[in-house]
Design a protein around this motif. Structure first.
Motif, PDB file in Angstrom:
ATOM      1  N   GLN A  39       0.838  -1.207   0.000  1.00 42.41           N
ATOM      2  CA  GLN A  39       0.000   0.000   0.000  1.00 42.41           C
ATOM      3  C   GLN A  39       0.872   1.257   0.000  1.00 42.41           C
ATOM      4  OE1 GLN A  39      -3.540   0.147   0.070  1.00 42.41           O
ATOM      5  NE2 GLN A  39      -4.119  -0.386   2.133  1.00 42.41           N
ATOM      6  N   ALA A  40       1.881   1.243   0.875  1.00 46.58           N
ATOM      7  CA  ALA A  40       2.717   2.440   1.013  1.00 46.58           C
ATOM      8  C   ALA A  40       3.440   2.718  -0.307  1.00 46.58           C
ATOM      9  CB  ALA A  40       3.709   2.256   2.148  1.00 46.58           C
ATOM     10  N   LYS A  41       3.870   1.673  -1.005  1.00 46.49           N
ATOM     11  CA  LYS A  41       4.568   1.902  -2.277  1.00 46.49           C
ATOM     12  C   LYS A  41       3.623   2.479  -3.323  1.00 46.49           C
ATOM     13  CE  LYS A  41       8.517  -0.865  -1.639  1.00 46.49           C
ATOM     14  NZ  LYS A  41       8.641  -2.200  -1.092  1.00 46.49           N
ATOM     15  N   ILE A  57       1.196   4.424  -2.678  1.00 45.00           N
ATOM     16  CA  ILE A  57       1.025   5.841  -2.362  1.00 45.00           C
ATOM     17  C   ILE A  57       2.238   6.626  -2.823  1.00 45.00           C
ATOM     18  CG2 ILE A  57       0.753   7.485  -0.486  1.00 45.00           C
ATOM     19  CD1 ILE A  57      -0.902   5.508   0.932  1.00 45.00           C
ATOM     20  N   ALA A  58       3.426   6.073  -2.590  1.00 42.14           N
ATOM     21  CA  ALA A  58       4.641   6.771  -3.006  1.00 42.14           C
ATOM     22  C   ALA A  58       4.619   7.021  -4.508  1.00 42.14           C
ATOM     23  CB  ALA A  58       5.865   5.943  -2.628  1.00 42.14           C
ATOM     24  N   LEU A  59       4.103   6.037  -5.251  1.00 41.08           N
ATOM     25  CA  LEU A  59       4.099   6.153  -6.705  1.00 41.08           C
ATOM     26  C   LEU A  59       2.992   7.072  -7.207  1.00 41.08           C
ATOM     27  CD1 LEU A  59       5.628   4.901  -9.030  1.00 41.08           C
ATOM     28  CD2 LEU A  59       3.914   3.081  -9.117  1.00 41.08           C
ATOM     29  N   HIS A  60       1.778   6.916  -6.652  1.00 38.94           N
ATOM     30  CA  HIS A  60       0.624   7.592  -7.250  1.00 38.94           C
ATOM     31  C   HIS A  60       0.121   8.796  -6.478  1.00 38.94           C
ATOM     32  CE1 HIS A  60       0.334   4.360 -10.135  1.00 38.94           C
ATOM     33  NE2 HIS A  60       0.297   3.476  -9.163  1.00 38.94           N
ATOM     34  N   GLN A  61       0.397   8.867  -5.166  1.00 39.17           N
ATOM     35  CA  GLN A  61      -0.065  10.036  -4.401  1.00 39.17           C
ATOM     36  C   GLN A  61       1.094  10.585  -3.567  1.00 39.17           C
ATOM     37  OE1 GLN A  61      -3.389   8.818  -1.955  1.00 39.17           O
ATOM     38  NE2 GLN A  61      -4.742   8.415  -3.694  1.00 39.17           N
ATOM     39  N   PRO A  62       2.181  11.035  -4.208  1.00 37.46           N
ATOM     40  CA  PRO A  62       3.353  11.427  -3.414  1.00 37.46           C
ATOM     41  C   PRO A  62       3.099  12.506  -2.361  1.00 37.46           C
ATOM     42  CG  PRO A  62       3.649  11.945  -5.750  1.00 37.46           C
ATOM     43  CD  PRO A  62       2.430  11.113  -5.647  1.00 37.46           C
ATOM     44  N   LEU A  71      12.727   2.080   3.102  1.00 36.50           N
ATOM     45  CA  LEU A  71      11.454   1.350   3.020  1.00 36.50           C
ATOM     46  C   LEU A  71      10.745   1.636   1.700  1.00 36.50           C
ATOM     47  CD1 LEU A  71       9.988   1.636   6.604  1.00 36.50           C
ATOM     48  CD2 LEU A  71      10.890  -0.383   5.459  1.00 36.50           C
ATOM     49  N   THR A  72      10.870   2.872   1.223  1.00 34.97           N
ATOM     50  CA  THR A  72      10.140   3.217   0.010  1.00 34.97           C
ATOM     51  C   THR A  72      10.878   2.768  -1.245  1.00 34.97           C
ATOM     52  OG1 THR A  72       9.602   5.193   1.270  1.00 34.97           O
ATOM     53  CG2 THR A  72       8.773   5.086  -0.953  1.00 34.97           C
ATOM     54  N   THR A 114      -6.593   7.250   7.291  1.00 37.27           N
ATOM     55  CA  THR A 114      -5.400   7.524   6.490  1.00 37.27           C
ATOM     56  C   THR A 114      -5.728   7.504   5.005  1.00 37.27           C
ATOM     57  OG1 THR A 114      -4.177   6.313   8.160  1.00 37.27           O
ATOM     58  CG2 THR A 114      -3.016   6.826   6.113  1.00 37.27           C
ATOM     59  N   ALA A 115      -6.437   6.473   4.591  1.00 35.16           N
ATOM     60  CA  ALA A 115      -6.719   6.338   3.164  1.00 35.16           C
ATOM     61  C   ALA A 115      -7.593   7.484   2.676  1.00 35.16           C
ATOM     62  CB  ALA A 115      -7.400   5.007   2.900  1.00 35.16           C
ATOM     63  N   GLU A 116      -8.643   7.803   3.452  1.00 34.42           N
ATOM     64  CA  GLU A 116      -9.643   8.758   2.952  1.00 34.42           C
ATOM     65  C   GLU A 116      -9.197  10.206   3.115  1.00 34.42           C
ATOM     66  OE1 GLU A 116     -12.850   7.570   1.667  1.00 34.42           O
ATOM     67  OE2 GLU A 116     -11.594   5.809   1.588  1.00 34.42           O
ATOM     68  N   VAL A 117      -8.572  10.516   4.240  1.00 35.52           N
ATOM     69  CA  VAL A 117      -8.082  11.884   4.409  1.00 35.52           C
ATOM     70  C   VAL A 117      -6.874  12.088   3.505  1.00 35.52           C
ATOM     71  CG1 VAL A 117      -7.123  13.528   6.059  1.00 35.52           C
ATOM     72  CG2 VAL A 117      -9.030  12.086   6.727  1.00 35.52           C
ATOM     73  N   GLY A 118      -6.118  11.022   3.279  1.00 33.32           N
ATOM     74  CA  GLY A 118      -4.960  11.110   2.395  1.00 33.32           C
ATOM     75  C   GLY A 118      -5.344  11.399   0.955  1.00 33.32           C
ATOM     76  N   ARG A 119      -6.554  10.990   0.586  1.00 42.06           N
ATOM     77  CA  ARG A 119      -6.998  11.223  -0.785  1.00 42.06           C
ATOM     78  C   ARG A 119      -7.358  12.688  -1.016  1.00 42.06           C
ATOM     79  NH1 ARG A 119     -11.902   8.517  -0.834  1.00 42.06           N
ATOM     80  NH2 ARG A 119     -12.836  10.561  -0.621  1.00 42.06           N
ATOM     81  N   GLN A 120      -7.641  13.395   0.058  1.00 40.58           N
ATOM     82  CA  GLN A 120      -8.030  14.805  -0.072  1.00 40.58           C
ATOM     83  C   GLN A 120      -6.911  15.614  -0.716  1.00 40.58           C
ATOM     84  OE1 GLN A 120     -11.082  15.394   0.519  1.00 40.58           O
ATOM     85  NE2 GLN A 120     -11.402  13.364   1.382  1.00 40.58           N
TER      86      GLN A 120
END
Ligand code: HDD
Ligand code: HEM
Ligand code: HEM
Lengths: 340, 440
Positions: free
Chosen positions: B240-242, B244-249, B293-294, B377-383
């Motif tokens: 999941q974290a990867k 995010i790193a790729l698509h929602q930096p 890690l990333t 995390t997922a939903e607020v992170g999408r904001q």
């Protein structure tokens, strides 16, 4: 393609009315005919294993509406915001009253849930009826396909009408009667002994107000919604739908007095389907007519999703529904006969 | 409060409450299937009895999931009508598939499973349990596919007036976001169910009641728990974290509290993000660990928030940072407890080591907190996006529903859900107290 999906959504909604209709009707009949705790348990057992599956028809109809007619889903759900939220609360109360009632034995616990069950079921029938009334009457859509209706204004069915006006209240009462009839007939089929006799008597009594309100809403609908009249005049063959409904309703009373319980219940299904089909055919191509300028109304064509989505939808919808027919046949088969 | 904020709170409150129930449903469906399989394999009636007890808990929990799920389906239209009108043709597909393929399956066979044990052969009854499991995991799949599309939209094209048009149905399911999100989320459900089962078992052993069942529950819970908590961190959480790193930096930077781009970025263990001064107060960090890690390189560059325009920053950075750290922190603790349990099991001390049993018993609420924190995390992170990169949250809410009406229904849901939660806890407590022998 749009018309096909219109038929499929209508089919899911009709499935919901026929199936969950008897659950709601059992709820209304519950306090009227079941006196002892054992009898009340029988009523619950008559719908226990199936009510959730029946309710899923509403969800499936909602989901299908969502992807096939997104503009209709968005406009109607936000416009009917308040009544829908009330429906949600009632669905919550109905569901937990069925599921929680038998977990604790106590002189206050069961009666409490019995009252919650009966009143939420009755109010749901009323709200669903009023919703149908609103769709037939039309709503004040703006150019964006949006509107917002208050719960009530002055109870006239004019341009400032709310969710509840004299016409929609009339449809609501008709729905309450029809659903009670439907539920009583289901109990006639499933309930044992004395309860069966009382259920059948209740059915033969509510048959009369059902008939009266159905006649009343038929005339009122033609009066309120000119498009309905125009469609029936333009397509005389549409008359078969009301005719089917009338035959179904007549069959109910005839078969119920002859103790043909299964036939009477099926008659009631035919009646409900005939009524819904009459409305759907009469409004077509509108799915949500506008009260002001008729051109603002939402139709099957201006609210549908683009072609590709509707096309691929068919590839999973048809197999999915065939599977569902399989499950329903299996569960209803293994649940035939009287409860207890 | 303005209408938009209220619509957001409305959705957040009702979905958070809903998700408390499905996570147990999905995890428990698997564990019940395990118990049924053991009963069938060993022919020992004890396991069937144990399965029957959990089926009763399952039924109450399922009912709560059903009644709180229906409002979710409606709210896309009632509260997010602009979003629904724009995207319904795409995400409506997966939502409708959920109804057709999983809710029908689940609701039909749960009745068969609960009421049919006497009529069905043991194999057929096992199969009913399997179908309930399948239905609930499919339900998770379709809804996660919906959410994954909002996090990382695929298979669509934009029409001439900016409409979102489905162009490739298969791409909804080959979405790279979906795989890890589904795997991580379902593993999380197994974590919740493992802790609930182990905790109930520990309660029986500590109160010296139904001890035979207590041992089965603690053992099953600990074995499932040690496997699932491990999978939580690696590979699923890492996957999941990867993504995010790729698509929602910008989201990754905010989650980690990384305000400045660094070569060899540190991993923050503790610290409070101070957005105004763009720094982390009272930091306790592992140097270079975030880069490793990333990107698996100790000195890789990780972009901090300063690398992105502020309109791309999530709008609630502290909440995002805390919820992410709560999830990870609890993940570490939960995993530690289960490892201790597994060691004690190996040494034959699991059923008698009272401090450990106390610990296991008291841990039951924490997986719920971890999953809730994960979703925040997922939903607020999408904001500030409602559909990442395509549609802003601010443009998605129903335009014609006023703040007053939204507040009214939000308060209404809060009231009803408070009562529901109390009733639910009462019923579960009574079922647990009556114990498995009582189950017919
Ligand atoms: C028992 C619960 C639990 C535990 C112990 C963890 N998680 Fe988690 N996490 C979830 C339960 C969860 C969740 C509730 O299932 C979420 C919310 C959305 C989703 O798909 O899964 C989630 C989301 C989520 C996200 C956000 C995904 C997104 O924005 O879409 C990341 C990056 C991680 N997790 C990573 C981790 C890591 C590295 C963990 C290491 C220990 C971890 N999680 C433990
Ligand atoms: C998988 C299914 C889910 C879908 C499709 C979904 C969709 C949405 C939507 C449409 C919104 C409102 C728009 C927005 O504010 O961005 C939202 C917000 C939110 N959801 Fe979810 N959600 C899902 C699962 C969850 C779960 C399980 C939780 C549980 C904790 C959750 C927590 C939240 C929160 C906290 C917000 C508010 C975020 C904010 O406004 O800052 N969501 N979600
Ligand atoms: C916005 C998002 C969501 C919507 C619209 C939604 C919708 C629903 C609905 C309508 C039901 C009732 C089904 C029935 O009557 O049988 C339900 C139950 C359920 N939902 Fe959700 N849901 C959402 C989020 C989630 C999430 C995030 C998950 C898990 C990953 C999930 C998993 C389930 C499961 C397993 C059930 C079965 C009942 C239960 O487990 O208690 N849902 N959901």
């Amino acid at each position: 393609m749009e018309t096909l999906w219109f038929c499929l959504v209508a089919f899911l909604l009709a499935g919901y009315v026929v199936l969950d209709g008897f659950d709601l009707g059992c709820g209304v009949a519950h306090l009227l005919i079941a006196r002892t705790d054992a009898e009340r348990q029988s009523v619950l057992r008559a719908i226990g294993p199936v009510w959730d599956g029946n309710e899923v028809w509403l969800l499936a109809a909602g989901g299908t509406l969502y992807f096939a007619f997104p503009a209709l889903y968005a406009g109607a759900f936000s416009g009917f915001y308040l009544p829908l939220m009330i429906v949600l609360w009632l669905l919550i109360l109905r569901g937990i009253s069925i599921e929680f009632r038998n977990h604790i034995r106590s002189l206050v616990w069961q009666p409490l849930w019995d009252v919650v069950f009966a009143s939420s079921s009755g109010l749901l029938a009323i709200f669903f009826g009023a919703a149908l009334g609103n769709v037939v009457r039309g709503v004040p859509l703006d150019g964006q396909g949006e509107f917002f209706l208050p719960l009530w204004t002055d109870f006239t069915a004019g341009p400032n009408a709310g969710i509840l006006d004299w016409y929609t209240v009339l449809v609501a009462v008709a729905a309450l009667c029809a659903v009670t009839l439907h539920g009583a007939l289901w109990l006639g089929l499933k309930a044992p002994g004395k309860l069966e006799a009382r259920a059948r008597r209740l059915a033969s009594v509510v048959w009369w107000p059902t008939l009266a309100t159905v006649i009343a809403i038929t005339f009122a609908s033609f009066h309120i919604q000119p498009h309905l009249r125009a469609s029936f005049e333009a397509h005389p063959w549409f008359d078969v739908f009301p005719l089917i409904a009338v035959l179904g309703l007549a069959a109910v009373q005839v078969l119920n007095t002859r103790r043909r319980t299964l036939g009477a219940f099926l008659g009631s299904c035919v009646f409900l389907l005939g009524m819904l089909a009459s409305v759907a055919a009469g409004l077509f191509p509108y799915v949500l007519p506008a009260t002001g300028d008729p051109r603002l109304g939402l139709t099957v064509f201006n609210s549908a999703a683009p072609h590709y989505g509707l096309q691929v939808g068919l590839y999973w919808f048809i197999p999915g529904m065939l599977l569902t027919f399989g499950y329903f046949t299996y569960t209803y088969r293994s649940f035939t006969g009287k409860v207890e | 409060m303005d209408a938009l904020t209220l619509h957001r709170l409305h959705f957040a409150f009702t979905i958070t409450f809903h998700y408390l129930f499905p996570q147990l449903t999905m995890g428990l469906a698997l564990l019940i299937l395990v118990l049924k399989t053991m009963g069938l394999r060993t022919g020992n009636e004890h396991y069937h009895h144990a399965a029957r007890f959990w089926a009763k808990i399952f039924a109450v929990n399922f009912a709560m999931g059903v009644v709180t799920g229906i409002p979710m389906e409606f709210q896309f239209g009632t509260n997010w009508s602009r979003f629904s009108k724009a995207a319904g043709g795409v995400i409506g597909q997966t939502l409708a598939m959920e109804g057709v393929f999983s809710f029908f399956l689940e609701s039909s066979f749960l009745g068969v499973f609960l009421y049919g044990e006497k009529r069905l052969s043991p194999k057929a009854h096992w199969f009913a349990a399997f179908l309930v499991f399948l239905g609930s995991w499919l339900s998770g799949f379709f809804i996660i596919a919906t959410d994954a599309w909002m996090q990382h939209p695929t298979g669509y094209v934009l029409g001439p007036h900016g409409e979102i048009v489905l162009s490739n149905f298969a791409a909804l399911f080959t979405n790279p976001w979906l795989f890890w999100q589904y795997a991580h989320n379902m593993t999380g459900s197994v974590v919740t169910a493992s802790f609930v089962m182990a905790s109930t078992g520990a309660f029986y052993l500590l109160t010296k009641s139904h001890e035979e069942y207590g041992r089965t529950f603690v053992r099953t819970g600990v074995i499932a728990g040690v496997i699932s908590t491990t999978l939580m961190a690696f590979p699923t959480g890492d996957g999941q974290a990867k993504n995010i790193a790729l698509h929602q930096p910008p989201t990754l930077a905010a989650m980690e509290g990384l305000f400045h781009t660094e070569n060899g970025a540190p991993l923050a263990i503790l610290g409070q993000p101070d957005v105004e001064h763009q720094r982390l107060d009272n930091p306790l960090v592992l140097p270079n660990a975030l880069s490793f890690l990333t990107y698996q390189r100790w000195h890789a560059e990780v972009r901090g928030l300063d690398a992105f325009a502020p309109e791309r920053w999530p709008d609630n950075i502290p909440l995002l940072y805390y919820s992410y750290h709560i999830m990870i922190g609890l993940g570490t603790i939960l995993s530690g407890v289960m490892v201790l349990g597994a060691l004690a099991l190996g040494l034959g001390r699991l059923y008698t080591l009272r401090p450990l049993l106390w610990l296991v018993m008291l841990m039951a609420p924490f997986p719920y907190i971890a999953t809730t924190a994960g979703w925040i995390t997922a939903e607020v992170g999408r904001q500030p996006w409602l559909i990442y990169g395509v549609m802003r949250t601010a443009t998605g809410a129903s335009a014609r529903v006023s703040a007053g009406n939204t507040l009214f229904t939000l308060i209404g849901f809060m009231g009803i859900y408070t009562v529901l939660a109390m009733l639910f806890l009462l019923l579960i407590y009574r079922e647990v107290e009556e114990g498995p022998e009582h189950a017919v």
